[in-house]
Write a protein that holds these residues in place. Structure first.
Motif, mmCIF file in Angstrom:
data_model
loop_
_atom_site.group_PDB
_atom_site.id
_atom_site.type_symbol
_atom_site.label_atom_id
_atom_site.label_comp_id
_atom_site.label_asym_id
_atom_site.label_seq_id
_atom_site.Cartn_x
_atom_site.Cartn_y
_atom_site.Cartn_z
ATOM 1 N N ILE A 2 -10.007 -1.645 5.602
ATOM 2 C CA ILE A 2 -9.751 -1.779 6.913
ATOM 3 C C ILE A 2 -8.003 -2.072 6.630
ATOM 4 C CG2 ILE A 2 -9.665 -4.016 8.355
ATOM 5 C CD1 ILE A 2 -12.207 -2.498 8.088
ATOM 6 N N VAL A 3 -7.444 -1.657 7.401
ATOM 7 C CA VAL A 3 -6.056 -1.408 7.665
ATOM 8 C C VAL A 3 -5.394 -2.047 8.727
ATOM 9 C CG1 VAL A 3 -3.891 0.004 7.441
ATOM 10 C CG2 VAL A 3 -6.013 0.686 6.129
ATOM 11 N N ASP A 15 -11.584 6.457 2.238
ATOM 12 C CA ASP A 15 -11.111 6.619 1.104
ATOM 13 C C ASP A 15 -10.347 8.037 1.058
ATOM 14 O OD1 ASP A 15 -11.388 4.202 0.274
ATOM 15 O OD2 ASP A 15 -13.106 4.642 -1.220
ATOM 16 N N SER A 16 -11.169 8.900 1.786
ATOM 17 C CA SER A 16 -10.749 10.415 1.506
ATOM 18 C C SER A 16 -9.270 10.677 2.184
ATOM 19 C CB SER A 16 -11.574 11.366 2.133
ATOM 20 O OG SER A 16 -11.999 10.975 3.543
ATOM 21 N N HIS A 17 -8.834 9.958 2.958
ATOM 22 C CA HIS A 17 -7.514 9.653 3.648
ATOM 23 C C HIS A 17 -6.400 9.544 2.862
ATOM 24 C CE1 HIS A 17 -9.508 11.147 7.103
ATOM 25 N NE2 HIS A 17 -10.369 10.136 7.374
ATOM 26 N N PHE A 18 -6.724 8.735 1.823
ATOM 27 C CA PHE A 18 -5.635 8.081 1.040
ATOM 28 C C PHE A 18 -4.652 9.036 0.172
ATOM 29 C CE2 PHE A 18 -7.805 4.287 2.243
ATOM 30 C CZ PHE A 18 -6.717 3.575 2.455
ATOM 31 N N PRO A 19 -5.009 10.202 -0.198
ATOM 32 C CA PRO A 19 -4.227 11.190 -0.930
ATOM 33 C C PRO A 19 -3.035 11.595 0.072
ATOM 34 C CG PRO A 19 -6.380 11.852 -1.582
ATOM 35 C CD PRO A 19 -6.393 10.813 -0.369
ATOM 36 N N GLU A 20 -3.174 11.886 1.296
ATOM 37 C CA GLU A 20 -2.012 11.996 2.387
ATOM 38 C C GLU A 20 -1.090 11.035 2.636
ATOM 39 O OE1 GLU A 20 0.205 13.755 5.307
ATOM 40 O OE2 GLU A 20 -1.006 14.553 3.732
ATOM 41 N N LEU A 21 -2.142 9.770 2.530
ATOM 42 C CA LEU A 21 -1.083 8.549 3.061
ATOM 43 C C LEU A 21 -0.412 8.102 1.754
ATOM 44 C CD1 LEU A 21 -3.931 6.267 4.747
ATOM 45 C CD2 LEU A 21 -2.165 7.733 5.914
ATOM 46 N N LEU A 47 3.938 7.895 8.613
ATOM 47 C CA LEU A 47 2.776 7.194 7.944
ATOM 48 C C LEU A 47 1.919 6.511 8.850
ATOM 49 C CD1 LEU A 47 1.238 5.959 5.435
ATOM 50 C CD2 LEU A 47 3.248 4.321 5.407
ATOM 51 N N LEU A 48 2.547 5.619 9.926
ATOM 52 C CA LEU A 48 1.383 4.846 10.883
ATOM 53 C C LEU A 48 0.871 5.815 11.943
ATOM 54 C CD1 LEU A 48 4.137 2.278 11.816
ATOM 55 C CD2 LEU A 48 2.318 2.071 10.067
ATOM 56 N N ASP A 49 1.596 6.920 12.200
ATOM 57 C CA ASP A 49 0.599 7.855 13.257
ATOM 58 C C ASP A 49 -0.479 8.340 12.323
ATOM 59 O OD1 ASP A 49 2.519 7.722 15.174
ATOM 60 O OD2 ASP A 49 3.450 9.517 14.605
ATOM 61 N N ALA A 50 -0.259 8.819 11.123
ATOM 62 C CA ALA A 50 -1.311 9.045 10.322
ATOM 63 C C ALA A 50 -2.417 8.132 10.176
ATOM 64 C CB ALA A 50 -1.234 9.710 8.920
ATOM 65 N N VAL A 51 -2.385 7.084 9.883
ATOM 66 C CA VAL A 51 -3.236 5.795 9.819
ATOM 67 C C VAL A 51 -4.034 5.911 11.416
ATOM 68 C CG1 VAL A 51 -3.535 3.419 9.886
ATOM 69 C CG2 VAL A 51 -2.256 4.615 8.155
ATOM 70 N N ASN A 85 4.705 -3.769 -2.922
ATOM 71 C CA ASN A 85 4.387 -4.367 -4.158
ATOM 72 C C ASN A 85 4.802 -2.996 -5.051
ATOM 73 O OD1 ASN A 85 2.229 -2.343 -4.269
ATOM 74 N ND2 ASN A 85 1.256 -3.329 -2.918
ATOM 75 N N GLU A 86 4.270 -3.284 -6.261
ATOM 76 C CA GLU A 86 4.660 -2.325 -7.570
ATOM 77 C C GLU A 86 4.172 -0.888 -7.019
ATOM 78 O OE1 GLU A 86 0.633 -4.057 -8.791
ATOM 79 O OE2 GLU A 86 2.763 -5.005 -8.169
ATOM 80 N N ASP A 87 3.125 -0.948 -6.090
ATOM 81 C CA ASP A 87 2.614 0.624 -5.808
ATOM 82 C C ASP A 87 3.172 0.993 -4.486
ATOM 83 O OD1 ASP A 87 0.922 0.742 -8.037
ATOM 84 O OD2 ASP A 87 -0.954 -0.361 -6.751
ATOM 85 N N GLY A 88 4.016 0.398 -3.811
ATOM 86 C CA GLY A 88 4.535 0.894 -2.573
ATOM 87 C C GLY A 88 3.948 0.043 -1.393
ATOM 88 N N LEU A 89 3.720 0.487 -0.254
ATOM 89 C CA LEU A 89 2.901 -0.105 0.730
ATOM 90 C C LEU A 89 1.355 0.243 0.636
ATOM 91 C CD1 LEU A 89 4.968 0.965 3.873
ATOM 92 C CD2 LEU A 89 4.750 -1.415 2.897
ATOM 93 N N ILE A 90 1.109 1.333 -0.123
ATOM 94 C CA ILE A 90 -0.419 1.709 -0.257
ATOM 95 C C ILE A 90 -0.518 1.720 -1.505
ATOM 96 C CG2 ILE A 90 -1.930 3.636 0.282
ATOM 97 C CD1 ILE A 90 -0.235 4.235 2.837
ATOM 98 N N PRO A 91 -1.706 1.031 -1.876
ATOM 99 C CA PRO A 91 -2.182 0.942 -3.416
ATOM 100 C C PRO A 91 -2.337 2.335 -3.946
ATOM 101 C CG PRO A 91 -3.575 -0.565 -2.171
ATOM 102 C CD PRO A 91 -2.879 0.364 -1.136
ATOM 103 N N GLY A 92 -1.780 2.290 -5.312
ATOM 104 C CA GLY A 92 -2.124 3.535 -6.057
ATOM 105 C C GLY A 92 -1.411 4.691 -5.530
ATOM 106 N N THR A 93 0.082 4.410 -5.411
ATOM 107 C CA THR A 93 1.020 5.441 -5.071
ATOM 108 C C THR A 93 1.975 5.689 -6.037
ATOM 109 O OG1 THR A 93 2.467 3.925 -3.721
ATOM 110 C CG2 THR A 93 0.858 5.030 -2.443
ATOM 111 N N THR A 94 2.362 4.846 -7.248
ATOM 112 C CA THR A 94 3.069 5.194 -7.952
ATOM 113 C C THR A 94 2.415 6.111 -8.857
ATOM 114 O OG1 THR A 94 2.425 3.045 -9.070
ATOM 115 C CG2 THR A 94 4.474 2.857 -8.049
ATOM 116 N N ASP A 95 3.445 6.964 -9.678
ATOM 117 C CA ASP A 95 2.768 7.879 -10.414
ATOM 118 C C ASP A 95 2.740 6.851 -11.925
ATOM 119 O OD1 ASP A 95 3.114 10.039 -8.856
ATOM 120 O OD2 ASP A 95 5.345 10.223 -9.379
ATOM 121 N N PRO A 96 1.568 7.431 -12.531
ATOM 122 C CA PRO A 96 1.388 6.764 -13.944
ATOM 123 C C PRO A 96 2.452 7.257 -14.762
ATOM 124 C CG PRO A 96 -0.083 8.766 -13.523
ATOM 125 C CD PRO A 96 0.516 8.465 -12.363
#
Length: 100
Positions: A2-3, A15-21, A47-51, A85-96
């Motif tokens: 939920i966003v 969850d399948s939409h998160f790579p693009e986001l 980003l907001l339009d995509a969501v 946060n450390e990942d940006g706005l969307i979790p999981g966006t920082t490169d390892p």
């Protein structure tokens, strides 16, 4: 997931939409780092339009807890910086970190 888009409401995203986001979130972070206000504005709106396009809107009277909160379209660069946060706005966006 939920966003919530501040000032607009909530959507359910698969969850399948998160790579693009995540790609858009990384682009937004780079524009914020460089102080590129026009790029920031363009990418935030993308980003907001995509969501909005990928998500399924929840009814206005729904009281689902939001797992992710995104800024309103008119948010300033400084306001969005305060939401990061450390990942940006969307979790999981920082490169390892690269493996050594």
């Amino acid at each position: 997931m939920i966003v919530r888009i501040m000032g607009e409401g909530q959507v359910r995203l698969e969850d399948s939409h998160f790579p693009e986001l995540n790609r858009l979130d990384d682009e937004l972070a780079a524009e914020m780092d460089s102080g590129d206000e026009p790029g920031f504005r363009r990418t935030l709106n993308a980003l907001l339009d995509a969501v909005r396009e990928m998500g399924t809107p929840l009814p206005d009277d729904s009281l689902e807890p939001s797992e992710l909160i995104l800024p309103a379209p008119e948010a300033t660069l400084d306001e969005v910086r305060g939401m990061l946060n450390e990942d940006g706005l969307i979790p999981g966006t920082t490169d390892p970190e690269p493996a050594e």
